[in-house]
Design a protein around this motif. Sequence first.
Motif, PDB file in Angstrom:
ATOM      1  N   GLU A 184       0.671  -1.481  -0.121  1.00 35.60           N
ATOM      2  CA  GLU A 184       0.007   0.191   0.674  1.00 35.60           C
ATOM      3  C   GLU A 184       1.089   1.057  -0.531  1.00 35.60           C
ATOM      4  OE1 GLU A 184      -3.403   0.527   2.673  1.00 35.60           O
ATOM      5  OE2 GLU A 184      -1.844   2.197   3.392  1.00 35.60           O
ATOM      6  N   THR A 185       0.253   2.302  -0.392  1.00 36.27           N
ATOM      7  CA  THR A 185       1.283   3.375  -1.295  1.00 36.27           C
ATOM      8  C   THR A 185       0.473   4.444  -0.347  1.00 36.27           C
ATOM      9  OG1 THR A 185       2.501   2.767  -2.896  1.00 36.27           O
ATOM     10  CG2 THR A 185       2.288   5.682  -2.512  1.00 36.27           C
ATOM     11  N   ILE A 186       0.790   4.894   0.475  1.00 38.09           N
ATOM     12  CA  ILE A 186       0.809   6.507   1.479  1.00 38.09           C
ATOM     13  C   ILE A 186       0.879   7.449   1.121  1.00 38.09           C
ATOM     14  CG2 ILE A 186      -1.573   5.119   3.151  1.00 38.09           C
ATOM     15  CD1 ILE A 186       0.618   5.912   4.855  1.00 38.09           C
ATOM     16  N   GLU A 187       0.572   8.638   1.040  1.00 46.65           N
ATOM     17  CA  GLU A 187       1.634  10.139   1.436  1.00 46.65           C
ATOM     18  C   GLU A 187       0.982  10.532   2.605  1.00 46.65           C
ATOM     19  OE1 GLU A 187       1.528  12.425  -2.373  1.00 46.65           O
ATOM     20  OE2 GLU A 187       0.365  13.858  -0.380  1.00 46.65           O
ATOM     21  N   PHE A 188       1.796  11.902   2.820  1.00 43.85           N
ATOM     22  CA  PHE A 188       1.437  12.093   4.100  1.00 43.85           C
ATOM     23  C   PHE A 188       2.559  14.190   3.969  1.00 43.85           C
ATOM     24  CE2 PHE A 188       5.942  10.081   5.834  1.00 43.85           C
ATOM     25  CZ  PHE A 188       5.262   9.030   5.073  1.00 43.85           C
ATOM     26  N   ASP A 189       2.019  14.153   5.097  1.00 40.78           N
ATOM     27  CA  ASP A 189       2.925  15.239   5.819  1.00 40.78           C
ATOM     28  C   ASP A 189       3.996  15.028   6.922  1.00 40.78           C
ATOM     29  OD1 ASP A 189       1.248  16.601   3.964  1.00 40.78           O
ATOM     30  OD2 ASP A 189      -0.142  17.630   5.624  1.00 40.78           O
ATOM     31  N   LEU A 190       4.878  15.931   6.466  1.00 44.28           N
ATOM     32  CA  LEU A 190       5.858  16.265   7.361  1.00 44.28           C
ATOM     33  C   LEU A 190       6.173  16.867   8.297  1.00 44.28           C
ATOM     34  CD1 LEU A 190       8.883  15.416   5.448  1.00 44.28           C
ATOM     35  CD2 LEU A 190       8.250  13.775   6.802  1.00 44.28           C
ATOM     36  N   PRO A 191       6.109  16.963  10.217  1.00 50.95           N
ATOM     37  CA  PRO A 191       6.408  15.758  10.004  1.00 50.95           C
ATOM     38  C   PRO A 191       5.879  14.254  10.845  1.00 50.95           C
ATOM     39  CG  PRO A 191       6.486  17.120  12.107  1.00 50.95           C
ATOM     40  CD  PRO A 191       6.131  18.542  10.782  1.00 50.95           C
ATOM     41  N   ALA A 192       6.643  13.323  10.332  1.00 52.19           N
ATOM     42  CA  ALA A 192       5.769  11.574  10.658  1.00 52.19           C
ATOM     43  C   ALA A 192       6.522  11.233  11.465  1.00 52.19           C
ATOM     44  CB  ALA A 192       4.992  11.882   9.337  1.00 52.19           C
ATOM     45  N   VAL A 193       5.465  10.238  11.872  1.00 46.34           N
ATOM     46  CA  VAL A 193       7.001   8.441  12.178  1.00 46.34           C
ATOM     47  C   VAL A 193       6.029   7.378  10.955  1.00 46.34           C
ATOM     48  CG1 VAL A 193       6.396   7.125  13.948  1.00 46.34           C
ATOM     49  CG2 VAL A 193       5.285   9.458  14.470  1.00 46.34           C
ATOM     50  N   ILE A 194       7.631   6.797  11.511  1.00 45.48           N
ATOM     51  CA  ILE A 194       7.859   6.212  10.337  1.00 45.48           C
ATOM     52  C   ILE A 194       8.576   3.949  11.132  1.00 45.48           C
ATOM     53  CG2 ILE A 194       8.890   4.676   8.073  1.00 45.48           C
ATOM     54  CD1 ILE A 194       7.798   6.956   7.627  1.00 45.48           C
ATOM     55  N   THR A 195       7.159   2.979  10.958  1.00 41.83           N
ATOM     56  CA  THR A 195       7.941   2.376  11.638  1.00 41.83           C
ATOM     57  C   THR A 195       7.782   1.260  10.597  1.00 41.83           C
ATOM     58  OG1 THR A 195       5.462   0.390  11.659  1.00 41.83           O
ATOM     59  CG2 THR A 195       6.497   2.753  13.193  1.00 41.83           C
ATOM     60  N   SER A 196       9.638   0.073  10.632  1.00 41.42           N
ATOM     61  CA  SER A 196      10.139  -0.208   9.817  1.00 41.42           C
ATOM     62  C   SER A 196      10.389  -1.907   9.894  1.00 41.42           C
ATOM     63  CB  SER A 196      12.154   0.308   9.588  1.00 41.42           C
ATOM     64  OG  SER A 196      12.025  -0.219  11.007  1.00 41.42           O
ATOM     65  N   ASP A 197       9.947  -1.708   8.429  1.00 46.17           N
ATOM     66  CA  ASP A 197       9.361  -3.478   8.096  1.00 46.17           C
ATOM     67  C   ASP A 197      10.298  -3.836   7.446  1.00 46.17           C
ATOM     68  OD1 ASP A 197       8.256  -6.194   7.835  1.00 46.17           O
ATOM     69  OD2 ASP A 197       6.396  -5.351   7.307  1.00 46.17           O
ATOM     70  N   LEU A 198      10.943  -4.875   7.538  1.00 50.15           N
ATOM     71  CA  LEU A 198      12.103  -6.164   7.053  1.00 50.15           C
ATOM     72  C   LEU A 198      12.990  -5.743   6.188  1.00 50.15           C
ATOM     73  CD1 LEU A 198      11.124  -9.900   8.434  1.00 50.15           C
ATOM     74  CD2 LEU A 198      13.146  -8.109   9.021  1.00 50.15           C
ATOM     75  N   ARG A 199      11.628  -5.473   4.765  1.00 48.40           N
ATOM     76  CA  ARG A 199      12.471  -4.783   3.765  1.00 48.40           C
ATOM     77  C   ARG A 199      12.878  -4.157   2.842  1.00 48.40           C
ATOM     78  NH1 ARG A 199      10.342 -10.734   2.696  1.00 48.40           N
ATOM     79  NH2 ARG A 199       7.958  -9.575   2.811  1.00 48.40           N
ATOM     80  N   LEU A 200      12.630  -2.699   4.416  1.00 51.23           N
ATOM     81  CA  LEU A 200      13.548  -1.406   3.854  1.00 51.23           C
ATOM     82  C   LEU A 200      14.600  -1.267   3.517  1.00 51.23           C
ATOM     83  CD1 LEU A 200      12.398   1.740   4.382  1.00 51.23           C
ATOM     84  CD2 LEU A 200      12.855   1.503   6.162  1.00 51.23           C
ATOM     85  N   ASN A 201      15.742  -2.173   3.927  1.00 49.48           N
ATOM     86  CA  ASN A 201      16.554  -2.346   3.715  1.00 49.48           C
ATOM     87  C   ASN A 201      17.901  -3.295   4.230  1.00 49.48           C
ATOM     88  OD1 ASN A 201      17.805  -1.581   6.662  1.00 49.48           O
ATOM     89  ND2 ASN A 201      16.774   1.115   6.246  1.00 49.48           N
ATOM     90  N   GLU A 202      18.891  -3.621   4.315  1.00 53.30           N
ATOM     91  CA  GLU A 202      19.603  -3.869   4.810  1.00 53.30           C
ATOM     92  C   GLU A 202      20.828  -3.337   5.782  1.00 53.30           C
ATOM     93  OE1 GLU A 202      21.560  -7.410   3.678  1.00 53.30           O
ATOM     94  OE2 GLU A 202      19.955  -8.180   2.066  1.00 53.30           O
ATOM     95  N   PRO A 203      20.947  -3.349   7.234  1.00 55.00           N
ATOM     96  CA  PRO A 203      21.873  -2.493   8.039  1.00 55.00           C
ATOM     97  C   PRO A 203      23.401  -2.885   7.681  1.00 55.00           C
ATOM     98  CG  PRO A 203      19.851  -3.145   9.464  1.00 55.00           C
ATOM     99  CD  PRO A 203      20.391  -3.793   8.034  1.00 55.00           C
ATOM    100  N   ARG A 204      23.891  -2.037   7.803  1.00 57.20           N
ATOM    101  CA  ARG A 204      25.517  -1.812   7.074  1.00 57.20           C
ATOM    102  C   ARG A 204      25.963  -2.694   8.433  1.00 57.20           C
ATOM    103  NH1 ARG A 204      26.331   4.223   6.507  1.00 57.20           N
ATOM    104  NH2 ARG A 204      23.658   4.025   5.888  1.00 57.20           N
ATOM    105  N   TYR A 205      27.739  -2.942   8.105  1.00 57.50           N
ATOM    106  CA  TYR A 205      27.909  -3.502   9.455  1.00 57.50           C
ATOM    107  C   TYR A 205      28.564  -2.913   9.702  1.00 57.50           C
ATOM    108  CZ  TYR A 205      26.642  -8.106   8.141  1.00 57.50           C
ATOM    109  OH  TYR A 205      25.778  -9.341   7.795  1.00 57.50           O
TER     110      TYR A 205
END
Lengths: 313, 249
Positions: free
Chosen positions: B165-186
């Motif tokens: 699902e794609t949503i658009e919103f004004d800032l400031p805002a709160v984002i909660t991350s799911d697994l596939r957002l990225n792969e954290p660096r070492y």
Amino acid sequence: MGRILIIAEHDGNELNPSTARCVSCAAEFSGLDCDIAVLAKDGQRICEQAATLDGVSNVVRVDNDANEHALAAIHAPQIAKLAEKYSHLFGPSTTFGKDLMPRVAALLGVAQVSDIMSVISHYSFQRPIFAGNAIVTVETPAQDKVVATVRTASYQAAAGGGSATIELRVLDVELPSHTRYRSTSGSNGGGRPDLQSASVVISGGRGLGSEKNFALIYQLADRLGAAVGASRAAVDAGYIANDHQVGQTGQIISPDLYIAIGISGAIQHITGIKDASTIVAINKDADAPIFEIADIGLVGDLFTIIPELELLL
Amino acid sequence: MGKILVCLKRAVDYNVRIRVKPDGSGVITDGVKMSVNPFDEIALEEALRIREKGETDEVVVVSIGTDACQQQLRTGLAMGADRAIQVRTEHSLEPLDVARILVRIVETEKPDLILLGKQAIDGDNNQTGQMLAALWGRPQATFVSELKLSGTTATAVREVDAGLETIEFDLPAVITSDLRLNEPRYVKMPDIMKAKRKPLATTDLEELDITPETRIKVVKTDSPPARQKGKMVADAAELVAELKQRDLA
């Protein structure tokens, strides 16, 4: 005494089966009536479906153009307003309910109980923590409203045959405009049964090796009238879309029969399937952890076994 | 422009096999490896990438807990955060109080974005981000697997049961991350050394005028009912016979 309000999950057209599962949870609260709230652009059809669920007293219909898509920031203040008449407010532990209910709880200034898996009393529940590796029994203060999500895999859908009254409510609540729905893209299960309501689910994992090979899973699923699931590894590898993912991240399901093919059985996956009545595992690695919890296990090459199953079933 | 706040929870490492105490008083945490909650690590990675693209100036990490959580803040600094804030408390806090504390931090820090994990892998509550957004009166985007900022608005792709699902919103805002957002660096060794010199400020609940409450009382902790290891079959024919016997085929 109190009264329970369940927030209906729907797509504007059909009531999601998660709502009927919440009704079964509500039935465990002896002496409490249960209502369902339908927030929609035009809730007529959804309300009629909700009204047939056995055990529901009233369906509260809240129509508003802003309710066309389920946005927590828009829904939450309306539900907080509806909450005045209720002691318990429940949503399903789907992405819809998980997004919405904590926002409602915070507006009401109360805690939320996540993933109720069993009801001990009106104010005491069991819920899983640590990906289901421990179960806690919790108590909430009787003077506070109970806001909770219901772990849908722990409950069967309530039967139909009821005839609740439908009550239209107009709410005087200011709604924010800071959040706007854009689109949803989903595979919609490719016309197959959906993961939550299917009695048979066949899932593929990394063992399939490619998106192309995943066709084997679809063929077998079609043969059995089953829904198609996948492990996180298979989704991460791009074999299949995220809405098929079964597990802690993804969907937690409770079919009669679950067939895991080429899935090793990471703990996150097991969390999503351990409520299945029967689990079948097919994997070439005899040491795969999935065999520790499978009711029937078969060690072998899935590329020979799947075609054989298709002939035999 | 601006600032991103990232919340890091100190949680039992995701590789640890959790065991319930025999007396039912909780899970065994003595001597268990503790880490940054993996979803929070993903949230931090996203914030760092936004800064690296020049879309924010500063990334601040915040954690709430005993001094032990400074370890997780230092990990965040070593990953690349600019500075850290510890809210010191001995209490085990519920999500609503965590959200209340974060609102206080937001009032002073005034970030454009708050990023945090969709849930912590200990309590599995999945509440804090949503509660914070509610108390702050700002947009929330939960289960996010893609995030794009453009000026005073943002677009997020959310992993929902029906798909994306794609949503658009004004800032400031709160984002909660799911697994596939990225792969954290070492984290690299020199960064760990550098992190020791980055600023870490400490505040406490009294200073923030927050009195924590226990609203949800944990009465006991049990092990889940175990599934029994079942029967092994030799081939597809035997499997089908077994399914038929159980009325499943």
